[in-house]
Design an enzyme around this catalytic site. Structure first.
Site, PDB file in Angstrom:
ATOM      1  N   LYS A   1       0.809  -1.212   0.000  1.00 42.09           N
ATOM      2  CA  LYS A   1       0.000   0.000   0.000  1.00 42.09           C
ATOM      3  C   LYS A   1       0.851   1.274   0.000  1.00 42.09           C
ATOM      4  CE  LYS A   1      -3.485  -2.772   0.178  1.00 42.09           C
ATOM      5  NZ  LYS A   1      -2.792  -4.008  -0.087  1.00 42.09           N
TER       6      LYS A   1
ATOM      7  N   GLU B   1      -2.567   6.924   7.200  1.00 39.99           N
ATOM      8  CA  GLU B   1      -3.168   7.820   6.221  1.00 39.99           C
ATOM      9  C   GLU B   1      -4.322   8.573   6.865  1.00 39.99           C
ATOM     10  OE1 GLU B   1      -4.554   5.518   2.931  1.00 39.99           O
ATOM     11  OE2 GLU B   1      -6.387   4.867   3.936  1.00 39.99           O
TER      12      GLU B   1
ATOM     13  N   ARG C   1      -5.591  -9.390  -6.697  1.00 37.67           N
ATOM     14  CA  ARG C   1      -6.145 -10.735  -6.566  1.00 37.67           C
ATOM     15  C   ARG C   1      -7.629 -10.671  -6.864  1.00 37.67           C
ATOM     16  NH1 ARG C   1      -9.040  -9.622  -2.095  1.00 37.67           N
ATOM     17  NH2 ARG C   1      -8.071  -8.401  -0.438  1.00 37.67           N
TER      18      ARG C   1
END
Length: 669
Positions: free
Chosen positions: A119, A200, A292
């Site tokens: 990420k 974040e 995925r």
């Protein structure tokens, strides 16, 4: 060019079953892997071959063990490995191991996985593409602690290799940050094999909307439109739908183009999902990309008609996409509900245990992706999701009504599930009018639980009690088994008035019964008389006429004789006090009062952290221990002020749902 002859599925549960089905439809042989806890699992039964990891239950020795997975793939002659989702599905180490062993990985190339699977790196990459992004901080533990104050609260601590709602914690007070950094990293390491985390900005009340993308080895990349995934608890989705009822056609096209741009820039060559947060102004921000297949891929399949898993396998075999962007259309509306073994009334605490009954709904436009097909044991070692229930309709309202009908006919006894919670949620005005956000469950769960309890209390007690007794009197006819115990066989001829006692949800009721004529009875409960007879009876089901009205019930008993009755979306626990239990089989249970100083585990699980020591003073609300169950960390909180007398467990120890963890003495005056 041809398809694989044999593939190994490096996963378990419903996604393993899902991959097996698509592979079998393509004429491909399948290989399952399993831990000893899964030796009777459906994916093991369905696969052409199955290999056990060994005696260990640790994930590092089973579904996260790359070396063993490659070894089994070689031994079985598998040409490719499909990782499903979770576990190693976004682990570049598995991709590298496959490449080294000459085995095809059914997923994106390692560059895409390393870049977008992490990420932190993906945020840097997407920022350079000019796609909107929330503020974030990366670095080691000390850097995160030091720089966290640069972002206005609230902030979100996330696993760099995370996904599926795992490894995420919200922080509203910086005093909580040190413990949250530690617990998030530990959870990320346990579930993904990588403890790296970052911070974040947390967007308040956003919509969570994701775009399904898929690419091949020939430079083709398309999107399959969006899924709305805003209904979440603990940052994990529980209801998804497609198309999103939130997006305008213009925003939908822009988000689809942004997702394709990201995938195209890295030459993406399999199924993946680009996730966005969307605020009240329909401004969108890149969240992450999952490299995925997603848990919620079935709703995209339902509205597009595309088998995403089959397409994954074809792409990995070298085939180009069987469609292009112009041919992908959204038709109708699909809703997915994730069925979990958990207790929504108790902070969604996992609820592993033994089922006594499992019945799936059926009908046009209903799809169930499950890792089971009958009553089984739900273990504490893995995620608590039992299945995914999907409905399709011409529009959102038709799909919603069909989902309510399906949930009413989905019966699971013996463990707690979120079915009644999902039912109430789907009937809630905010959901119907699309007044939702990722904060929906936080804001509305108390209200939903109160309504569930109110609706259940409105059901007259005599209905489930009579239903259970009628079923219990006649269940030996279903079993055709002389070993089935029936108290009436013991006391002989009983057509004269008899009185027995039952407990219903732990409340004792006295019931007077008289058989008026063969098969027809008078019941007196709470001084009111009721007439009843069985209209039809089959295993698990009973249609009973009570006071001239026909009612349909779902009824079961567990191995200890505990009874369960489903009616109108609610489950009643019922026991006959007169029934006898074989103590040599089940033993006795002491219901006497326990010393209030004993801290008992609320669930089976593993001790991952102990925060206290013998002799230490603690305050009410202090976190004493941390128990991991179903891949979720659960804090064991001190119920009062006191002093630790004794600790009965150690880190790494597996405990059951009644294990005394420690003894807590009263604080001295």
């Amino acid at each position: 060019m041809k398809l694989f002859n044999k593939i190994l599925i490096a996963n378990r549960g419903e996604i393993a079953v899902r991959v097996i089905r698509s592979a079998q439809n393509l004429g491909i042989q399948t290989v399952a892997i399993y831990s000893i806890a899964d030796e009777e699992a459906l994916h093991v039964e369905m696969a052409d071959e199955a290999y056990c990891f060994g005696d260990s239950l640790e994930l590092s020795d089973t579904y996260l063990n790359i070396e063993k997975i490659i070894e089994i793939a070689k031994k079985s002659g598998s040409e490719a490995i499909h990782p499903g989702y979770g576990f190693l599905s976004e682990n570049p180490g598995l991709v590298s191991a496959c490449e080294k062993a000459g085995i095809v990985f059914i997923g994106p190339h390692s560059k895409a996985m390393k870049l977008m699977g992490n990420k932190i790196e993906s945020r840097d990459f997407v920022t350079k593409l000019g796609i909107p992004m929330t503020a974030g901080i990366t670095g080691d533990h000390d850097t995160l602690l030091k720089k966290a104050k640069e972002i206005p609260l609230p902030i979100l601590v996330k696993a760099a290799a995370g996904g599926g709602g795992k490894g995420m914690r919200i922080v509203r007070d910086l005093k909580e940050l040190p413990d949250i950094l530690e617990s998030t990293s530990r959870e990320a390491k346990s579930y993904f094999g990588d403890g790296t985390i970052f911070i974040e900005k947390y967007v308040e009340e956003p919509r969570h909307i994701e775009i399904q993308v898929i690419g091949d080895h020939h430079g083709n990349v398309v999107h399959l439109f969006e899924r709305e995934c805003s209904i979440q608890r603990r940052y994990q989705k529980i209801i998804e739908e497609s198309p999103s009822p939130t997006l305008t056609p213009d925003v939908r096209l822009k988000m689809g183009a942004a997702a394709v741009k990201i995938a195209s820039e890295i030459g993406y060559n399999n199924a993946g999902t680009v996730e966005f947060l969307v605020d009240k102004n329909l401004d969108y921000y890149f969240l992450e990309m999952n490299t995925r297949v997603q848990v919620e891929h079935p709703i995209t399949e339902m509205v597009t008609g595309i088998d995403i898993v089959s397409e994954q396998i074809r792409i990995a075999s070298g085939y180009p996409l069987s469609f292009d962007q112009s041919t992908v259309k959204q038709t109708g509306h699909a809703i997915e509900c994730r069925i979990y073994a958990e207790d929504p009334s108790n902070k969604f605490l996992p609820s592993p245990g033994d089922m006594s009954l499992y019945i799936e709904p059926e009908g046009h436009g209903i799809r169930i992706d499950a890792g089971i097909q009958e009553a089984t044991t739900i273990h504490s070692f893995y995620d608590p999701m039992i299945s995914k229930l999907v409905t399709w309709g011409d529009n959102r309202e038709v799909a919603r009504e069909k989902m309510i009908h399906a949930l009413l006919n989905y019966s699971i006894h013996g463990i707690r599930t979120n079915i009644s919670y999902l039912l109430e949620l789907l009937k809630h005005e905010a959901y119907i009018n699309n007044k939702i956000s990722t904060k929906y469950c936080d804001e509305h769960t108390p209200e939903l639980i109160r309504q569930i309890e109110k609706d259940k209390r409105a059901i007259p007690v005599y209905l489930p009690v009579i239903a259970y007794l009628m079923y219990d009197f006649h269940k030996d006819l279903l079993a055709d088994d002389e070993t089935v115990y029936n108290v009436w066989k013991e006391i002989g001829y009983w057509r004269d008035l008899r009185e027995i006692k039952v407990t219903i949800d732990e409340v004792t009721e006295s019931v007077k019964i008289i058989e008026k004529s063969k098969g027809k009875y008078n019941f007196t409960i709470k001084d009111q008389s009721h007439q009843a007879y069985i209209k039809s009876l089959e295993s698990g089901f009973a249609e009973i006429v009570i006071n001239d009205y026909s009612h349909r019930f779902v009824i079961s008993n567990d191995e200890k004789g505990n009874g369960f009755v489903s009616f109108n979306g609610h489950i009643f626990s019922i026991n006959r006090i007169d029934s006898l239990v074989e103590e040599d089989v089940f033993g006795t249970l002491d219901h006497g009062s326990k010393d209030h100083g004993e801290i008992v585990s609320p669930m089976p699980g593993k001790v991952v952290k102990i925060n206290v020591a013998p002799g230490q003073s603690v305050k009410k609300g202090d976190i004493l221990l941390v128990i991991e169950a179903m891949k979720m960390e659960n804090n064991i909180i001190s119920p009062k002020e006191g002093k630790i007398e004794k600790i009965n467990v150690k880190v790494g120890e597996m405990v059951n749902g009644s294990k005394e963890l420690l003894a807590l003495a009263e604080a001295s005056a």
